[in-house]
Scaffold this motif. Structure first.
Motif, PDB file in Angstrom:
ATOM      1  N   GLU A   1       0.512  19.892  -3.549  1.00 10.91           N
ATOM      2  CA  GLU A   1       0.561  20.170  -2.106  1.00 10.91           C
ATOM      3  C   GLU A   1      -0.570  21.132  -1.794  1.00 10.91           C
ATOM      4  OE1 GLU A   1       0.688  19.966   1.318  1.00 10.91           O
ATOM      5  OE2 GLU A   1       2.655  19.149   0.803  1.00 10.91           O
TER       6      GLU A   1
ATOM      7  N   ASP B   1      -0.492  19.361   9.019  1.00  9.51           N
ATOM      8  CA  ASP B   1      -0.530  20.781   8.663  1.00  9.51           C
ATOM      9  C   ASP B   1       0.834  21.442   8.786  1.00  9.51           C
ATOM     10  OD1 ASP B   1      -3.185  20.985   7.867  1.00  9.51           O
ATOM     11  OD2 ASP B   1      -3.885  21.223   9.925  1.00  9.51           O
ATOM     12  N   ARG B   2       1.728  20.853   9.556  1.00 10.81           N
ATOM     13  CA  ARG B   2       3.077  21.406   9.689  1.00 10.81           C
ATOM     14  C   ARG B   2       3.991  20.909   8.560  1.00 10.81           C
ATOM     15  NH1 ARG B   2       6.063  19.186  14.145  1.00 10.81           N
ATOM     16  NH2 ARG B   2       4.004  19.022  15.053  1.00 10.81           N
ATOM     17  N   LEU B   3       3.929  19.609   8.264  1.00 13.61           N
ATOM     18  CA  LEU B   3       4.822  19.029   7.258  1.00 13.61           C
ATOM     19  C   LEU B   3       4.251  19.087   5.846  1.00 13.61           C
ATOM     20  CD1 LEU B   3       6.084  15.843   9.142  1.00 13.61           C
ATOM     21  CD2 LEU B   3       7.215  18.064   8.903  1.00 13.61           C
ATOM     22  N   GLY B   4       2.942  19.007   5.722  1.00 11.74           N
ATOM     23  CA  GLY B   4       2.311  18.996   4.409  1.00 11.74           C
ATOM     24  C   GLY B   4       1.875  17.599   4.007  1.00 11.74           C
TER      25      GLY B   4
ATOM     26  N   LYS C   1      -1.133  22.110   1.601  1.00 10.00           N
ATOM     27  CA  LYS C   1      -0.881  22.643   2.946  1.00 10.00           C
ATOM     28  C   LYS C   1      -1.034  24.162   2.946  1.00 10.00           C
ATOM     29  CE  LYS C   1       3.310  23.497   4.619  1.00 10.00           C
ATOM     30  NZ  LYS C   1       4.640  23.391   5.162  1.00 10.00           N
ATOM     31  N   GLY C   2      -1.796  24.653   3.910  1.00  8.25           N
ATOM     32  CA  GLY C   2      -1.937  26.092   4.091  1.00  8.25           C
ATOM     33  C   GLY C   2      -2.833  26.788   3.085  1.00  8.25           C
TER      34      GLY C   2
ATOM     35  N   VAL D   1       0.831  16.165  12.594  1.00  8.30           N
ATOM     36  CA  VAL D   1       1.906  16.806  11.822  1.00  8.30           C
ATOM     37  C   VAL D   1       1.523  17.183  10.395  1.00  8.30           C
ATOM     38  CG1 VAL D   1       3.685  15.663  13.194  1.00  8.30           C
ATOM     39  CG2 VAL D   1       2.971  14.643  11.032  1.00  8.30           C
TER      40      VAL D   1
END
Length: 170
Positions: A156, A33-36, A158-159, A31
């Motif tokens: 953060e 990569d989806r939630l951070g 993520k992405g 999770v």
């Protein structure tokens, strides 16, 4: 020497904790990569704070109810494996600029293992000096400080590509 029943109980308990670590690390990996990173860190460290204060309270008020300590310990391990366990290693590999990544990772790993050794070797003497309840409350306060650090300082990622992270931090 341990009695056979005690050894069996310790083996079963260790197996439960190891299985929980495996499951919760797997959940974090699936999770992240989806939630951070920050939400997992904030949620996991919040759970660690709760579990450490529960452990302190167990030693202060519920010393005759060992199930309370077991629940608090399992909560701590699960929350750690959702947060600092995998995410800490992931983030230190992301936040150092390429030109400093080798040195930064080396220092981060040294500090991590040095801190682990310090807590391990200091735990018994501090428990004898302060008592288990106060020691777990102190660890809980340190976890609160970690939570504030994550909330106010940790970015953060993520992405973002490593180049994007480097540009954002510089």
């Amino acid at each position: 020497m341990f009695h056979r029943k005690c050894l069996k109980a310790l083996t079963i308990g260790a197996g439960i904790v190891l299985f929980q670590q495996l499951i919760m690390t797997g959940v974090a990996v699936l999770v992240v990569d989806r939630l951070g990173r920050r939400p997992l860190l904030l949620g996991g460290v919040s759970g660690m704070v709760v579990s450490l204060f529960l452990l302190g309270s167990y030693y202060l008020f519920l010393d005759d109810a060992p199930a309370g300590a077991v629940v608090a310990l399992l909560l701590y391990v699960g929350c750690y494996q959702l947060s600092f366990g995998p995410i800490g290693w992931l983030m230190i590999s992301e936040i150092f600029p390429l030109c400093l990544r080798g040195q930064g990772l080396s220092i981060a790993v040294l500090v991590n293992f040095g801190s682990n050794a310090l807590v391990t070797f200091a735990f018994s003497p501090l428990k004898a000096l302060l008592g288990a309840a106060l020691l777990f409350y102190i660890f809980g306060a340190i976890a609160v400080l970690s939570l504030a650090f994550i909330f106010f300082i940790v970015p953060e990622t993520k992405g973002l590509s490593l180049a994007d992270i480097e540009a954002k931090l510089l």
